[in-house]
Enzyme design. Sequence first.
Site, PDB file in Angstrom:
ATOM      1  N   LYS A  98       4.266 -82.775  38.954  1.00 15.02           N
ATOM      2  CA  LYS A  98       3.937 -81.859  37.852  1.00 15.02           C
ATOM      3  C   LYS A  98       3.205 -82.610  36.726  1.00 15.02           C
ATOM      4  CE  LYS A  98       5.352 -77.707  38.990  1.00 15.02           C
ATOM      5  NZ  LYS A  98       4.523 -76.499  38.941  1.00 15.02           N
ATOM      6  N   ASP A 107       8.476 -65.983  38.809  1.00 12.38           N
ATOM      7  CA  ASP A 107       7.541 -65.811  37.687  1.00 12.38           C
ATOM      8  C   ASP A 107       6.341 -64.967  38.090  1.00 12.38           C
ATOM      9  OD1 ASP A 107       9.273 -67.584  36.567  1.00 12.38           O
ATOM     10  OD2 ASP A 107       7.764 -69.066  36.001  1.00 12.38           O
ATOM     11  N   THR A 151       4.626 -64.316  44.898  1.00 13.86           N
ATOM     12  CA  THR A 151       5.865 -63.858  45.544  1.00 13.86           C
ATOM     13  C   THR A 151       7.104 -64.489  44.917  1.00 13.86           C
ATOM     14  OG1 THR A 151       5.669 -65.613  47.177  1.00 13.86           O
ATOM     15  CG2 THR A 151       4.758 -63.470  47.788  1.00 13.86           C
ATOM     16  N   GLY A 152       6.911 -65.411  43.968  1.00  9.47           N
ATOM     17  CA  GLY A 152       8.049 -66.083  43.347  1.00  9.47           C
ATOM     18  C   GLY A 152       8.580 -65.307  42.148  1.00  9.47           C
ATOM     19  N   SER A 171       6.006 -78.253  33.640  1.00  7.65           N
ATOM     20  CA  SER A 171       7.471 -78.137  33.611  1.00  7.65           C
ATOM     21  C   SER A 171       8.123 -79.154  32.682  1.00  7.65           C
ATOM     22  CB  SER A 171       7.983 -78.376  35.035  1.00  7.65           C
ATOM     23  OG  SER A 171       9.365 -78.651  35.025  1.00  7.65           O
ATOM     24  N   TYR A 184       9.180 -84.239  42.241  1.00  6.43           N
ATOM     25  CA  TYR A 184       8.711 -82.962  41.675  1.00  6.43           C
ATOM     26  C   TYR A 184       8.141 -83.180  40.268  1.00  6.43           C
ATOM     27  CZ  TYR A 184       8.984 -78.378  39.395  1.00  6.43           C
ATOM     28  OH  TYR A 184       8.686 -77.233  38.674  1.00  6.43           O
ATOM     29  N   ARG A 196      15.675 -64.823  40.358  1.00  5.90           N
ATOM     30  CA  ARG A 196      15.704 -66.273  40.561  1.00  5.90           C
ATOM     31  C   ARG A 196      16.152 -66.583  41.998  1.00  5.90           C
ATOM     32  NH1 ARG A 196      13.673 -71.156  39.134  1.00  5.90           N
ATOM     33  NH2 ARG A 196      14.863 -72.193  37.516  1.00  5.90           N
ATOM     34  N   GLU A 211      10.555 -80.722  33.478  1.00  8.05           N
ATOM     35  CA  GLU A 211      10.953 -81.844  34.343  1.00  8.05           C
ATOM     36  C   GLU A 211      10.065 -83.069  34.099  1.00  8.05           C
ATOM     37  OE1 GLU A 211      13.146 -82.748  37.183  1.00  8.05           O
ATOM     38  OE2 GLU A 211      14.360 -81.362  36.020  1.00  8.05           O
TER      39      GLU A 211
HETATM   40  P1  NAP Z   1       9.435 -69.836  42.852  1.00  4.78           P
HETATM   41  O1  NAP Z   1      10.199 -68.565  42.644  1.00  4.78           O
HETATM   42  O2  NAP Z   1      10.028 -70.893  43.708  1.00  4.78           O
HETATM   43  O3  NAP Z   1       8.008 -69.429  43.451  1.00  4.78           O
HETATM   44  C1  NAP Z   1       7.145 -70.405  43.972  1.00  4.78           C
HETATM   45  C2  NAP Z   1       5.894 -69.722  44.519  1.00  4.78           C
HETATM   46  O4  NAP Z   1       5.002 -70.725  45.006  1.00  4.78           O
HETATM   47  C3  NAP Z   1       6.151 -68.757  45.669  1.00  4.78           C
HETATM   48  O5  NAP Z   1       5.418 -67.585  45.427  1.00  4.78           O
HETATM   49  C4  NAP Z   1       5.579 -69.491  46.881  1.00  4.78           C
HETATM   50  O6  NAP Z   1       5.032 -68.599  47.815  1.00  4.78           O
HETATM   51  C5  NAP Z   1       4.448 -70.273  46.229  1.00  4.78           C
HETATM   52  N1  NAP Z   1       3.983 -71.395  47.043  1.00  4.78           N
HETATM   53  C6  NAP Z   1       4.717 -72.382  47.609  1.00  4.78           C
HETATM   54  N2  NAP Z   1       3.926 -73.205  48.327  1.00  4.78           N
HETATM   55  C7  NAP Z   1       2.657 -72.743  48.215  1.00  4.78           C
HETATM   56  C8  NAP Z   1       1.396 -73.140  48.733  1.00  4.78           C
HETATM   57  N3  NAP Z   1       1.261 -74.196  49.548  1.00  4.78           N
HETATM   58  N4  NAP Z   1       0.306 -72.407  48.405  1.00  4.78           N
HETATM   59  C9  NAP Z   1       0.405 -71.316  47.621  1.00  4.78           C
HETATM   60  N5  NAP Z   1       1.575 -70.872  47.099  1.00  4.78           N
HETATM   61  C10 NAP Z   1       2.681 -71.579  47.396  1.00  4.78           C
HETATM   62  O7  NAP Z   1       9.087 -70.503  41.439  1.00  4.78           O
HETATM   63  P2  NAP Z   1       9.117 -69.877  39.961  1.00  4.78           P
HETATM   64  O8  NAP Z   1      10.460 -70.103  39.377  1.00  4.78           O
HETATM   65  O9  NAP Z   1       8.519 -68.530  39.995  1.00  4.78           O
HETATM   66  O10 NAP Z   1       8.150 -70.892  39.210  1.00  4.78           O
HETATM   67  C11 NAP Z   1       6.747 -70.639  39.119  1.00  4.78           C
HETATM   68  C12 NAP Z   1       6.040 -71.928  38.760  1.00  4.78           C
HETATM   69  O11 NAP Z   1       6.514 -72.406  37.507  1.00  4.78           O
HETATM   70  C13 NAP Z   1       6.234 -73.090  39.730  1.00  4.78           C
HETATM   71  O12 NAP Z   1       5.043 -73.835  39.741  1.00  4.78           O
HETATM   72  C14 NAP Z   1       7.353 -73.907  39.103  1.00  4.78           C
HETATM   73  O13 NAP Z   1       7.261 -75.251  39.545  1.00  4.78           O
HETATM   74  C15 NAP Z   1       7.007 -73.737  37.641  1.00  4.78           C
HETATM   75  N6  NAP Z   1       8.116 -73.827  36.700  1.00  4.78           N
HETATM   76  C16 NAP Z   1       9.207 -73.038  36.852  1.00  4.78           C
HETATM   77  C17 NAP Z   1      10.222 -73.089  35.927  1.00  4.78           C
HETATM   78  C18 NAP Z   1      11.444 -72.217  36.062  1.00  4.78           C
HETATM   79  O14 NAP Z   1      12.446 -72.513  35.410  1.00  4.78           O
HETATM   80  N7  NAP Z   1      11.404 -71.156  36.839  1.00  4.78           N
HETATM   81  C19 NAP Z   1      10.116 -73.950  34.824  1.00  4.78           C
HETATM   82  C20 NAP Z   1       8.985 -74.742  34.699  1.00  4.78           C
HETATM   83  C21 NAP Z   1       7.965 -74.653  35.624  1.00  4.78           C
HETATM   84  P3  NAP Z   1       5.583 -68.317  49.316  1.00  4.78           P
HETATM   85  O15 NAP Z   1       6.091 -66.919  49.288  1.00  4.78           O
HETATM   86  O16 NAP Z   1       4.373 -68.474  50.130  1.00  4.78           O
HETATM   87  O17 NAP Z   1       6.645 -69.330  49.597  1.00  4.78           O
HETATM   88  N1  GDD Z   2      20.534 -76.175  42.042  1.00  2.42           N
HETATM   89  C1  GDD Z   2      21.727 -76.659  41.692  1.00  2.42           C
HETATM   90  N2  GDD Z   2      22.791 -76.451  42.523  1.00  2.42           N
HETATM   91  N3  GDD Z   2      21.824 -77.353  40.534  1.00  2.42           N
HETATM   92  C2  GDD Z   2      23.054 -77.810  40.188  1.00  2.42           C
HETATM   93  C3  GDD Z   2      24.179 -77.606  40.986  1.00  2.42           C
HETATM   94  C4  GDD Z   2      24.048 -76.900  42.219  1.00  2.42           C
HETATM   95  O1  GDD Z   2      24.983 -76.697  42.972  1.00  2.42           O
HETATM   96  N4  GDD Z   2      25.251 -78.183  40.368  1.00  2.42           N
HETATM   97  C5  GDD Z   2      24.805 -78.717  39.231  1.00  2.42           C
HETATM   98  N5  GDD Z   2      23.469 -78.494  39.113  1.00  2.42           N
HETATM   99  C6  GDD Z   2      22.611 -78.987  38.024  1.00  2.42           C
HETATM  100  C7  GDD Z   2      21.418 -79.809  38.504  1.00  2.42           C
HETATM  101  O2  GDD Z   2      21.847 -81.142  38.808  1.00  2.42           O
HETATM  102  C8  GDD Z   2      20.506 -79.711  37.298  1.00  2.42           C
HETATM  103  O3  GDD Z   2      20.848 -80.683  36.348  1.00  2.42           O
HETATM  104  C9  GDD Z   2      20.838 -78.326  36.715  1.00  2.42           C
HETATM  105  O4  GDD Z   2      22.027 -77.883  37.357  1.00  2.42           O
HETATM  106  C10 GDD Z   2      19.744 -77.279  36.933  1.00  2.42           C
HETATM  107  O5  GDD Z   2      19.381 -77.279  38.304  1.00  2.42           O
HETATM  108  P1  GDD Z   2      18.394 -76.156  38.903  1.00  2.42           P
HETATM  109  O6  GDD Z   2      18.873 -74.805  38.570  1.00  2.42           O
HETATM  110  O7  GDD Z   2      18.211 -76.500  40.349  1.00  2.42           O
HETATM  111  O8  GDD Z   2      17.056 -76.360  38.070  1.00  2.42           O
HETATM  112  P2  GDD Z   2      16.234 -77.679  37.684  1.00  2.42           P
HETATM  113  O9  GDD Z   2      16.475 -77.932  36.228  1.00  2.42           O
HETATM  114  O10 GDD Z   2      16.451 -78.778  38.632  1.00  2.42           O
HETATM  115  O11 GDD Z   2      14.725 -77.211  37.907  1.00  2.42           O
HETATM  116  C11 GDD Z   2      14.269 -75.911  37.481  1.00  2.42           C
HETATM  117  O12 GDD Z   2      13.734 -76.010  36.178  1.00  2.42           O
HETATM  118  C12 GDD Z   2      12.568 -76.845  36.043  1.00  2.42           C
HETATM  119  C13 GDD Z   2      12.174 -76.844  34.564  1.00  2.42           C
HETATM  120  O13 GDD Z   2      12.981 -77.735  33.859  1.00  2.42           O
HETATM  121  C14 GDD Z   2      13.219 -75.445  38.494  1.00  2.42           C
HETATM  122  O14 GDD Z   2      12.884 -74.114  38.226  1.00  2.42           O
HETATM  123  C15 GDD Z   2      11.962 -76.296  38.409  1.00  2.42           C
HETATM  124  O15 GDD Z   2      10.963 -75.728  39.252  1.00  2.42           O
HETATM  125  C16 GDD Z   2      11.487 -76.293  36.945  1.00  2.42           C
HETATM  126  O16 GDD Z   2      10.308 -77.046  36.797  1.00  2.42           O
END
Ligand code: NAP
Ligand code: GDD
Length: 343
Positions: free
Chosen positions: A163, A14, A11-12, A135, A159, A194, A137
Site C-alpha cells: 500500500k 467499499d 464487489t467489495g 491505508s 500488505y 464487511r 496500515e
Molecule cells: P474488500 O471488501 O476486501 O474488497 C476488495 C475488492 O478488491 C473486491 O471487490 C475484489 O473483487 C477486488 N479485487 C481483489 N483482487 C483483485 C484483482 N486482482 N483485480 C481487481 N479487483 C480485485 O475491501 P474493502 O474493505 O472494500 O476495501 C476497499 C479498498 O480499500 C481496498 O483496497 C483496501 O485495501 C482499502 N482499505 C480498506 C480499509 C477498510 O477498513 N475497509 C481501510 C483502508 C484501506 P473480487 O470480487 O474479484 O474478489
Molecule cells: N481479523 C482478525 N481476526 N483480527 C483480529 C482477531 C481475529 O480473530 N483477533 C484480534 N484481531 C486484531 C488484529 O490483530 C488487528 O490488530 C485488529 O484486530 C484488526 O484486524 P482486522 O479487522 O483484520 O483489520 P486490520 O486492521 O488488520 O486491516 C483492516 O484495516 C486496514 C486499515 O487500517 C483491513 O480492512 C485493511 O484492508 C485496511 O487497510
Amino acid sequence: MSKRALVTGVTGQDGSYLAEHLLGQGYQVWGLIRGQANPRKSRVSRLASELDFVDGDLMDQASLVAAVDSVQPDEVYNLGAISFVPLSWPQAELVTEVNGMGVLRMLEAIRMVSGLSTSRTAAPDGQIRFYQASSSEMFGKAAETPQRETTLFHPRSPYGAAKAYGHYITRNYRESFGMYAVSGMLFNHESPRRGQEFVTRKISLAVARIKLGLQQELALGNLDAVRDWGYAGDYVRAMHLMLQQEESDDYVIGTGQMHSVRDAVAIAFDHVGLDWRDHVVVAPELVRPAEVEVLCADSARAQVRLGWKPEVEFPELMHMMVDADLEQVARETRMGELLAGTW
Ligand code: NAP
Ligand code: GDD
C-alpha cells in the site's frame, strides 16, 4: 451530462457503498469485474441495480487499458485489492502484485488512454481523476499518535508495504505528469457488508450465533490491539469529495476515536445482554507475526478542506452490525429448517 465513474473492487464492502453513493449523485457507474463467473457480481447488482460492468483485473495491464478506454471515465476509484492483512504474509508476492503493482497498472492505463507521454509534465484539461485506496496500515508501528498526512510510514506487513508503494506511485504520477491523483489514507471502516474475516464482523456474527444458540465460543487473537473504527458509508463520501477539489492532495480519513478489540467485543456482547468473558477465548495462532498496535487518525485536513466528518460513532456501528447479523442468521436458520422440512 452525467459524470462517468469507473470503480475497481466494486464487489467489495467499499465498492458497493461507493457505487450506491455515486449513482445517488447522478453518476453513470461502471464496476470492474474480474474472473469468468464472479459470484459477488449478482450481490452488488442487487444493491445497485443501475450499475454497469466492465471486465478487467489489476494483474492484467491490457485489460485495464481496455476498460478505461471503453468507459472513458471522468473519475477512476481504485478500491480493488487483497485487503485481508494476515493473507499478506503467506501470499506476499500476490498481494504486492495486486495492491502495489496494480496501482501502477491503473495509473498507466489512465496515462495511455489520456494520451499523456512519459515526458509530459502537465496534463490537459478534462483529465481523468484518480483515487487510490491507501491505508492506515502504512503507518504501522506509528511514529506519532494521532497519525496525519505527514506521519512517517513504518508498515508492519507485506500488505502495508504494498500500500505504501501504491501511495507513493500515485503521488509520483501527480508530480510527474500533473495528473489529478489522490491518495485517501483511510483508517479501518466497517459495516454489515464487511467481510467475515475482519475482526468487527467476526465478532458481530459470532455474537448473533451465540445469542441464537448456534455457537458457544469465539476465538480471537490480540485483544489489546487498538484501532480507529468508522462506518464505511461515511468514508465513501470522503472518497468522492477528494476528487471534487480544485487541486489533488492526500487525505487522512478516520474518526479520531480509539477502541481496543476488547472494547469491540464488550460492546457487541453487551448489546444482546451477554458477558463476553463467558464466550471469548484467545487463540495464539491468530496473533500476527508483526502487529500494528495502535492506530488513530487526525483528519483535520479533510475536515477543513473537504468539509467531511464522520456521522456514525463506534458503539452505534457495532450495534448496527450485530443487529444485521441477528437478522441474517435468523433468516438463514429459518431457511435451513424449511429446506430440512421438505426433504
Ligand atoms: P474488500 O471488501 O476486501 O474488497 C476488495 C475488492 O478488491 C473486491 O471487490 C475484489 O473483487 C477486488 N479485487 C481483489 N483482487 C483483485 C484483482 N486482482 N483485480 C481487481 N479487483 C480485485 O475491501 P474493502 O474493505 O472494500 O476495501 C476497499 C479498498 O480499500 C481496498 O483496497 C483496501 O485495501 C482499502 N482499505 C480498506 C480499509 C477498510 O477498513 N475497509 C481501510 C483502508 C484501506 P473480487 O470480487 O474479484 O474478489
Ligand atoms: N481479523 C482478525 N481476526 N483480527 C483480529 C482477531 C481475529 O480473530 N483477533 C484480534 N484481531 C486484531 C488484529 O490483530 C488487528 O490488530 C485488529 O484486530 C484488526 O484486524 P482486522 O479487522 O483484520 O483489520 P486490520 O486492521 O488488520 O486491516 C483492516 O484495516 C486496514 C486499515 O487500517 C483491513 O480492512 C485493511 O484492508 C485496511 O487497510
